[in-house]
Structures are given as C-alpha cells and as structure tokens.
Design a protein around this motif. Structure first.
Motif, short mmCIF file in Angstrom:
data_model
loop_
_atom_site.label_atom_id
_atom_site.label_comp_id
_atom_site.label_asym_id
_atom_site.label_seq_id
_atom_site.Cartn_x
_atom_site.Cartn_y
_atom_site.Cartn_z
N LYS A 174 29.38 -55.09 -3.60
CA LYS A 174 28.16 -55.81 -3.96
C LYS A 174 27.86 -56.89 -2.93
O LYS A 174 28.73 -57.63 -2.50
CB LYS A 174 28.32 -56.45 -5.34
N GLY A 175 26.59 -56.96 -2.54
CA GLY A 175 26.17 -57.94 -1.56
C GLY A 175 26.37 -57.51 -0.13
O GLY A 175 25.87 -58.16 0.80
N ARG A 176 27.10 -56.41 0.09
CA ARG A 176 27.35 -55.94 1.45
C ARG A 176 26.72 -54.56 1.70
O ARG A 176 26.28 -54.27 2.82
CB ARG A 176 28.85 -55.86 1.72
N ASN B 19 27.14 -53.31 5.51
CA ASN B 19 27.24 -54.49 6.35
C ASN B 19 28.54 -55.23 6.09
O ASN B 19 29.18 -55.04 5.06
CB ASN B 19 26.05 -55.42 6.08
N SER B 20 28.91 -56.08 7.02
CA SER B 20 30.11 -56.90 6.87
C SER B 20 31.32 -56.04 6.48
O SER B 20 32.05 -56.36 5.52
CB SER B 20 29.88 -58.00 5.83
N VAL C 212 34.54 -48.66 13.61
CA VAL C 212 33.93 -49.94 13.93
C VAL C 212 34.93 -51.06 13.70
O VAL C 212 35.95 -50.87 13.03
CB VAL C 212 32.66 -50.21 13.09
N GLN C 213 34.61 -52.23 14.20
CA GLN C 213 35.45 -53.40 13.97
C GLN C 213 35.00 -54.12 12.70
O GLN C 213 33.86 -53.98 12.26
CB GLN C 213 35.37 -54.35 15.16
N ALA C 214 35.90 -54.88 12.14
CA ALA C 214 35.58 -55.66 10.95
C ALA C 214 34.37 -56.56 11.24
O ALA C 214 34.25 -57.13 12.32
CB ALA C 214 36.77 -56.51 10.54
N GLY C 215 33.48 -56.63 10.25
CA GLY C 215 32.27 -57.41 10.40
C GLY C 215 31.06 -56.63 10.88
O GLY C 215 29.93 -57.12 10.80
N ALA C 216 31.30 -55.43 11.37
CA ALA C 216 30.20 -54.60 11.88
C ALA C 216 29.46 -53.90 10.74
O ALA C 216 29.84 -54.02 9.57
CB ALA C 216 30.76 -53.59 12.87
N SER C 217 28.45 -53.16 11.13
CA SER C 217 27.63 -52.41 10.17
C SER C 217 27.61 -50.93 10.52
O SER C 217 27.77 -50.56 11.68
CB SER C 217 26.19 -52.94 10.16
N ASP D 274 37.48 -51.08 3.61
CA ASP D 274 36.41 -50.10 3.42
C ASP D 274 36.74 -48.76 4.09
O ASP D 274 35.99 -47.79 3.94
CB ASP D 274 35.09 -50.62 3.98
N THR D 275 37.82 -48.72 4.83
CA THR D 275 38.22 -47.49 5.50
C THR D 275 38.49 -46.39 4.49
O THR D 275 39.28 -46.57 3.56
CB THR D 275 39.48 -47.74 6.35
N ALA D 276 37.82 -45.26 4.66
CA ALA D 276 37.93 -44.16 3.72
C ALA D 276 37.06 -43.01 4.20
O ALA D 276 36.26 -43.16 5.13
CB ALA D 276 37.48 -44.57 2.33
#
Length: 124
Positions: A65-67, A84-85, A12-17, A90-92
């Motif tokens: 946290k929060g995402r 989210n966001s 996904v692109q940054a900002g996606a869920s 977060d790639t892993a």
C-alpha cells in the motif's frame, strides 16, 4: 478461456520503480476480476493487488500500500502494476490472474486463469 502473459519484470536496485503489464487474449477481459500475485522462493503465493471488472476500489496487500498502483484498460485488454520504492522483500515471481466473477478476493485458488509469471529482483 482467457490467456494471460506478463511482461516488465527485471533486476533493479532498492528504491527503483518497475511497471508490470499483463496482456489478455481469448475471451473479453472486461467482465473479469483481475489481479497480481507473487511468490518468493520458499514462500507461499500471496496476493499483491486486485481490481474488479468495473475498476472499483482496488485491493492492496498491506505490504505494498502506498507504493504499488494497479490499473486496467479493458479496451486494450491490459492490466498494469506500477511498483515504486521497491524493496528487496518485493523480490518474487509476479503472476497476473483473472477470475470470472465481479468480486475481488485474495484467495488465489479462486482465480481461474494465470499467466506464466515474470521475475522481479530487487537488490539492496
């Protein structure tokens, strides 16, 4: 024994869920603490989130946290992670894990069962 299988990863692109799911089979899922871990290339495995069998207050790593939101459905033997966001960091590979104890701990070495993992890739 508990068998765990993750699903829902992708690119996904940054900002996606994305929503990850973990399905458990074998012994009942109910009395296990369950969680999500991740491991990025060249980095150590780290906890993302975990929740006890009673679905009390979840634990979240500061970085999510929060995402991210963890949830479990004991009746369906499933564990979910709503992400989210999303950020490139977060790639892993994300792993579902379970431990036969009610206490939530961050140390992956104290989890007894692991899924094979699902890849999450976030492009910038």
């Amino acid at each position: 024994q508990v068998q765990l299988v993750e699903s829902g990863g992708g690119l996904v692109q940054a900002g996606a869920s994305l929503r990850l799911s973990c399905t458990a089979s074998g012994r009942t899922f109910n009395f296990y603490t369950v969680g999500w871990f991740r491991q990025a290339p060249g980095k150590e495995r780290e906890i993302v989130s975990a929740v006890s069998w009673s679905a009390g207050t979840p634990y979240y790593a500061d970085s999510v946290k929060g995402r991210f939101t963890i949830s479990r459905d004991n009746a369906k033997n499933t564990l979910n992670l709503q992400m989210n966001s999303l950020k490139p960091e977060d790639t892993a590979v994300y792993y579902c894990a379970a431990r036969s104890d009610w206490r939530v701990v961050a140390d992956g070495g104290r989890y007894d069962f692991w899924g094979p993992g699902t890849q999450v890739t976030v492009s910038s």
